[in-house]
Scaffold this motif. Structure first.
Motif, PDB file in Angstrom:
ATOM      1  N   LEU A 104       0.828  -1.210   0.000  1.00  0.00           N
ATOM      2  CA  LEU A 104       0.000   0.000   0.000  1.00  0.00           C
ATOM      3  C   LEU A 104       0.864   1.262   0.000  1.00  0.00           C
ATOM      4  CD1 LEU A 104      -2.742  -1.115   2.569  1.00  0.00           C
ATOM      5  CD2 LEU A 104      -3.001  -0.908   0.093  1.00  0.00           C
ATOM      6  N   LEU A 123      -3.907  -4.342  -5.040  1.00  0.00           N
ATOM      7  CA  LEU A 123      -3.993  -2.901  -5.245  1.00  0.00           C
ATOM      8  C   LEU A 123      -5.155  -2.526  -6.159  1.00  0.00           C
ATOM      9  CD1 LEU A 123      -0.200  -1.979  -5.569  1.00  0.00           C
ATOM     10  CD2 LEU A 123      -1.704  -1.712  -3.593  1.00  0.00           C
ATOM     11  N   ALA A 131       2.337   2.004  -3.339  1.00  0.00           N
ATOM     12  CA  ALA A 131       1.333   2.519  -4.281  1.00  0.00           C
ATOM     13  C   ALA A 131       0.883   3.936  -3.934  1.00  0.00           C
ATOM     14  CB  ALA A 131       0.130   1.587  -4.300  1.00  0.00           C
TER      15      ALA A 131
END
Length: 402
Positions: free
Chosen positions: A42, A134, A45
């Motif tokens: 996470l 994601l 990203a």
């Protein structure tokens, strides 16, 4: 998996991306390695608001303290497992719509169905695939942000409608004003106005002219919503302003109102209007109409209604429009009815006015007055049902009996 996304401008798209990256995400897993791995995916990203819980009980405590926009939940945990976490969250109205992305190694359809029955929004399989994880995170957060924006927009619109509705109600003549001004012209004024949930553009008003004459108008703006209501308020203000110079000349009043409206309103916007002068000494109603519903006269004996003329182009459509002055007698005991088209249609689907004329005529023949008006309103309310899609207005002007 795909999700509908409305087209956005460059700035709006950037703002939406930033909002998604700022969404709080709670990761729940009893294994420290899995928490670290998901957190790394996470963070890489760009998600910058991630926090963690090591079991179901801690997850519920953290959700109560700081509700996330997405829950990434391990289904198989000691103590309180993911199934129970889902059930408890779905039982709480505050978290009933929280997206829950369950990570699981369960493969049987029975186990997966059990997860969905418990309240899971979506599943991602173990071992975790970074791209899949994601993609699903983004999909659910995009939906979450979009729903939040839509809810905010709806709340704003409802707030604006409430303000416009309040303004509308305050502009309507009060019973005290109706009684005071009506007595000057020897008439009793009663009205019934129902404002639809969508806000139409109906508005009526009265204008004091002299010791025995009174101006009265009823207008209906095109369209619905706050814009229609605001335009109706503008027309209301203009009519009161113009009454000083043109109040005794209905045709001149509408012609001047039209010229002002052409400049004021946007293209395609217009208003149907009737404006008239109640003359108590002469016992008549002198008026001009701009594509409005025709005025209806009911004699005291309650015989067939008489309809006035209602030609003329709607106000605001074209410069230079001219209007014709018409006259209806208003003998003692007679009732003059002004009404919006919604009233006519409610009581007579054919639009001929027979139904409305019969209802009012019966009320007048039975003595008129407050009881007669109340019976007409009951008939109208029954015909329209509990929720009309448009505003409707009925103005009852009853000439005093000798």
């Amino acid at each position: 998996m795909s999700v509908f996304r409305p087209a956005l401008s460059g700035d709006a798209e950037a703002a939406a991306r930033a909002a998604i990256l700022d969404c709080p995400i709670l990761v729940v897993d009893d294994t420290a390695f899995n928490r670290t791995l998901i957190g790394a995916f996470l963070a890489e990203a760009g998600f910058r608001n991630v926090f963690f819980a090591k079991d179901g009980l801690e997850a519920l405590e953290k959700i109560a303290e700081r509700p996330p926009d997405l829950l990434i939940l391990d289904i198989m945990m000691p103590g309180m497992d993911g199934f129970e976490v889902c059930r408890r969250l779905r039982a709480d109205p505050e978290h009933a719509d929280l997206p829950i992305l369950v990570q699981t190694s369960l493969t049987s359809s029975e186990d997966r169905n059990k997860a969905f029955i418990a309240g899971t929004t979506d599943l991602v399989s173990k071992p975790l695939d970074r791209t899949e994880l994601l993609a699903r995170v983004r999909i659910h957060l995009e939906s979450r942000v979009l729903i939040r924006h839509l809810q905010s927009y709806r709340a704003r619109v409802e707030g604006e409608l409430a303000i416009a509705r309040s303004m509308h109600e305050h502009l309507l003549p009060s019973p005290t004003l109706c009684a005071t001004l009506g007595s000057l012209a020897g008439v009793t004024l009663r009205s019934h106005t129902e404002i639809s949930a969508n806000l139409g553009g109906d508005l009526w008003g009265i204008v004091p002219l002299d010791d025995c004459r009174l101006g009265v108008f009823l207008l209906n703006m095109s369209g619905q919503g706050v814009s229609a209501a605001m335009n109706a308020f503008r027309m209301h203000t203009l009519l009161h302003e113009l009454a000083t110079d043109h109040g005794l000349d209905p045709a001149a009043m509408l012609a001047t109102l039209n010229e002002r409206a052409v400049d004021l309103l946007e293209e395609g916007q217009h208003a149907t209007v009737i404006y008239g002068v109640i003359d108590g000494d002469a016992g008549q109603f002198v008026y001009a109409a701009a594509d409005s519903a025709p005025p209806m006269l009911l004699p005291a004996d309650g015989v067939e209604p008489r309809f006035g003329e209602a030609g003329g182009l709607a106000v605001g459509l074209a410069p230079g429009s001219r209007y014709q002055t018409e006259t209806l007698p208003l003998p003692p005991g007679a009732v003059l009815a002004l009404y919006s088209v919604a009233v006519l249609q409610a009581l007579d689907a054919g639009g001929t006015g027979i139904g409305l004329g019969w209802v009012i005529g019966r009320a007048v023949a039975e003595g008129g007055g407050a009881d007669g008006f109340a019976s007409v309103v009951r008939s109208l309310t029954f015909a329209l049902g509990s929720a009309s899609r448009d505003d409707h207005t009925l103005v009852w002007i009853e000439r005093s009996r000798p």
